[in-house]
Structures are given as structure tokens and as C-alpha cells.
Design an enzyme around this catalytic site. Structure first.
Site, PDB file in Angstrom:
ATOM      1  N   THR A  45      28.447  17.331   6.954  1.00  0.00           N
ATOM      2  CA  THR A  45      28.863  16.222   6.087  1.00  0.00           C
ATOM      3  C   THR A  45      27.950  15.039   6.386  1.00  0.00           C
ATOM      4  OG1 THR A  45      30.404  15.281   7.681  1.00  0.00           O
ATOM      5  CG2 THR A  45      31.287  16.943   6.200  1.00  0.00           C
ATOM      6  N   ALA A  72      29.093  16.329  11.798  1.00  0.00           N
ATOM      7  CA  ALA A  72      29.583  15.097  11.153  1.00  0.00           C
ATOM      8  C   ALA A  72      28.714  13.935  11.603  1.00  0.00           C
ATOM      9  CB  ALA A  72      31.040  14.857  11.517  1.00  0.00           C
ATOM     10  N   VAL A  85      26.932  16.090  16.365  1.00  0.00           N
ATOM     11  CA  VAL A  85      26.917  14.780  15.718  1.00  0.00           C
ATOM     12  C   VAL A  85      25.587  14.639  14.994  1.00  0.00           C
ATOM     13  CG1 VAL A  85      26.042  13.611  17.822  1.00  0.00           C
ATOM     14  CG2 VAL A  85      27.165  12.279  16.012  1.00  0.00           C
ATOM     15  N   LYS A  86      25.655  14.204  13.738  1.00  0.00           N
ATOM     16  CA  LYS A  86      24.431  13.951  12.981  1.00  0.00           C
ATOM     17  C   LYS A  86      24.024  12.495  13.199  1.00  0.00           C
ATOM     18  CE  LYS A  86      23.935  15.546   8.791  1.00  0.00           C
ATOM     19  NZ  LYS A  86      24.361  15.631   7.373  1.00  0.00           N
ATOM     20  N   ILE A  87      22.771  12.325  13.582  1.00  0.00           N
ATOM     21  CA  ILE A  87      22.252  10.977  13.833  1.00  0.00           C
ATOM     22  C   ILE A  87      20.962  10.805  13.035  1.00  0.00           C
ATOM     23  CG2 ILE A  87      21.457   9.357  15.601  1.00  0.00           C
ATOM     24  CD1 ILE A  87      22.882  11.047  17.716  1.00  0.00           C
TER      25      ILE A  87
END
Ligand code: E4P
Length: 224
Positions: free
Chosen positions: A27, A58, A85-87
Site C-alpha cells: 500500500t 505499508a 515498512v515502505k520508505i
């Protein structure tokens, strides 16, 4: 190659994970905003549907490394299972990535548009890098060629990061990424059907049904 769904649409996730070999869900803030509902309930519902073994990516909404780390730890705790975690890539994002790797949190470095960005993200320890194929194609770039170069660079320099190609408009872009040895693709809910559809397949199935019906009517193998 991992096949991931790039959506937070609960009905689409339910349907597609039932009918297709899906490895997880990604997402981003725009995808979440489209659902316009409570963040935690939505993400926890997605986790419930896909289970803890499948990947859930996410994205952080923070821009300063300490806050990115804090948000990542909270999301990992709340969303459990296989979590990344998307960064988006930035100096703060790289600092957070190096810190999160020490803490054992999975990282997907996103908003990647060049092989150089991917190389630095991989060196910082990102588990996945996410190049945006269609957004590059939209500005007369060559999205799948950028993916091919990243795959090559990672092999050349024995980097452990995986290439998670993102931002797709059509099956052809997905096919090219697969041919170039991409580790994973994340696709919107309308793409899976286009990957399996072919008019000749429809034709073949119609022929089998017609011939069988002519010989046996409504009787099926179960009725013999
Ligand atoms: C992936 O990391 C991105 O969130 C996403 O794939 C972008 O896709 P879009 O270009 O269709 O918005």
C-alpha cells in the site's frame, strides 16, 4: 517471482487472493486515502485476509528518520507477521533504513526512478527496492529498462536487495519485468485478469464445451 497486490480494496484483495497465487499486499498513502477509512482497521483487515505468512508492505507518512523508525516499529508491532515498512528514498529515509536494519525491521525503499537510487538503497540495507515502471513510461522514460539495469547492478555487485517493480499500467510491462529477472512485481487489482486472459483460450474452452455438449448433453464426468 513474487506476485503482490498494490491495493487496499478489501473486496479486491479477498477475491484475488482466493483465485490467484498472491504473495502479499503493498500500500502507499494514496492507496490508503482512496479507501477513506480508519488506517489500523483497514490494514489489520488486510492482514487478516492474507494471513501472517504473506508479506504486507505499508508506507510511513513521516519524513524525519527518528519518526520514520518510530512509525515503522509501531506498524510492525500492530500488523505482525511478514512486514516491510515502505520508505521513499531520501537522506532521512536512508538513515532510517540503516537504523531499522539494526533493529530487524524489513524495509522496502520506494519511489525509485533510477538505478543509482536503487544501488544506494540496497547498500543502506533495504530488503526491497521499488522502481516505478509506468510513471517512468509516462514521462517518455523506459521503466522496464530501468528495472533491467537495477537487476543487473544488484547481480554485478552481489547485493542482497530484491527488486520489487511497481506502478504498472498493463500486462506487457509486467511480462518484461519478469523476463528481466525482477524478483517481485506489485500490481493493481485490474492487472491479474489481463495476465491470464487470451481470446484463443476463450475460443479453445468454448470448443471443448460445444463438442462435449453435442455428444453428452448436460452429463458431466461426475455423472458417468
Ligand atoms: C509502489 O510502491 C507504489 O506505491 C505504486 O505501485 C505506484 O503505482 P502508481 O504509479 O500506479 O500510483
Amino acid at each position: 517471482m513474487l506476485l503482490i497486490l498494490d491495493t487496499a480494496d478489501i473486496n479486491a484483495i479477498k477475491h484475488i487472493s482466493e483465485y490467484y497465487p498472491v504473495d502479499g499486499v503493498t500500500t502507499n498513502p494514496s492507496i490508503i486515502a482512496k479507501e477513506n477509512t480508519d488506517f489500523w482497521s483497514l490494514l489489520k483487515e488486510i492482514r487478516k485476509i492474507i494471513g501472517e505468512d504473506k508479506m504486507l508492505h505499508a508506507q510511513t507518512t513521516q519524513t524525519v528518520s527518528d519518526k520514520i523508525v518510530e512509525e515503522a516499529i509501531l506498524m510492525k508491532k500492530e500488523l505482525k507477521g511478514s512486514f516491510f515498512v515502505k520508505i521513499p528514498i531520501s537522506e532521512e529515509g536512508l538513515k532510517a533504513t540503516m537504523e531499522l536494519k539494526k533493529l530487524g525491521v524489513g524495509v522496502t525503499m520506494t519511489a525509485i526512478f533510477t538505478p543509482a537510487q536503487a544501488l544506494i538503497a540496497a547498500k543502506a540495507g533495504a530488503d526491497f527496492v521499488a522502481p516505478y515502471v509506468n510513471r517512468l513510461d509516462n514521462i517518455l522514460g523506459d521503466g522496464t529498462e530501468v528495472v533491467a539495469q537495477i537487476v543487473k547492478l544488484f547481480k554485478l555487485h552481489s547485493l542482497n536487495s530484491k527488486v520489487l517493480a511497481a506502478s504498472f499500467q498493463n500486462a506487457e510491462q509486467v511480462h518484461k519485468c519478469a523476463m528481466y529477472g525482477c524478483d517481485a512485481v506489485t500490481i493493481s487489482a485490474d492487472i491479474p485478469k489481463t495476465l491470464i486472459s487470451h481470446p484463443m483460450t476463450d475460443n479453445a474452452i468454448a470448443g471443448f464445451n460445444r463438442d462435449w455438449k453435442n455428444a453428452y448433453g448436460d452429463k458431466t464426468i461426475l455423472d458417468f
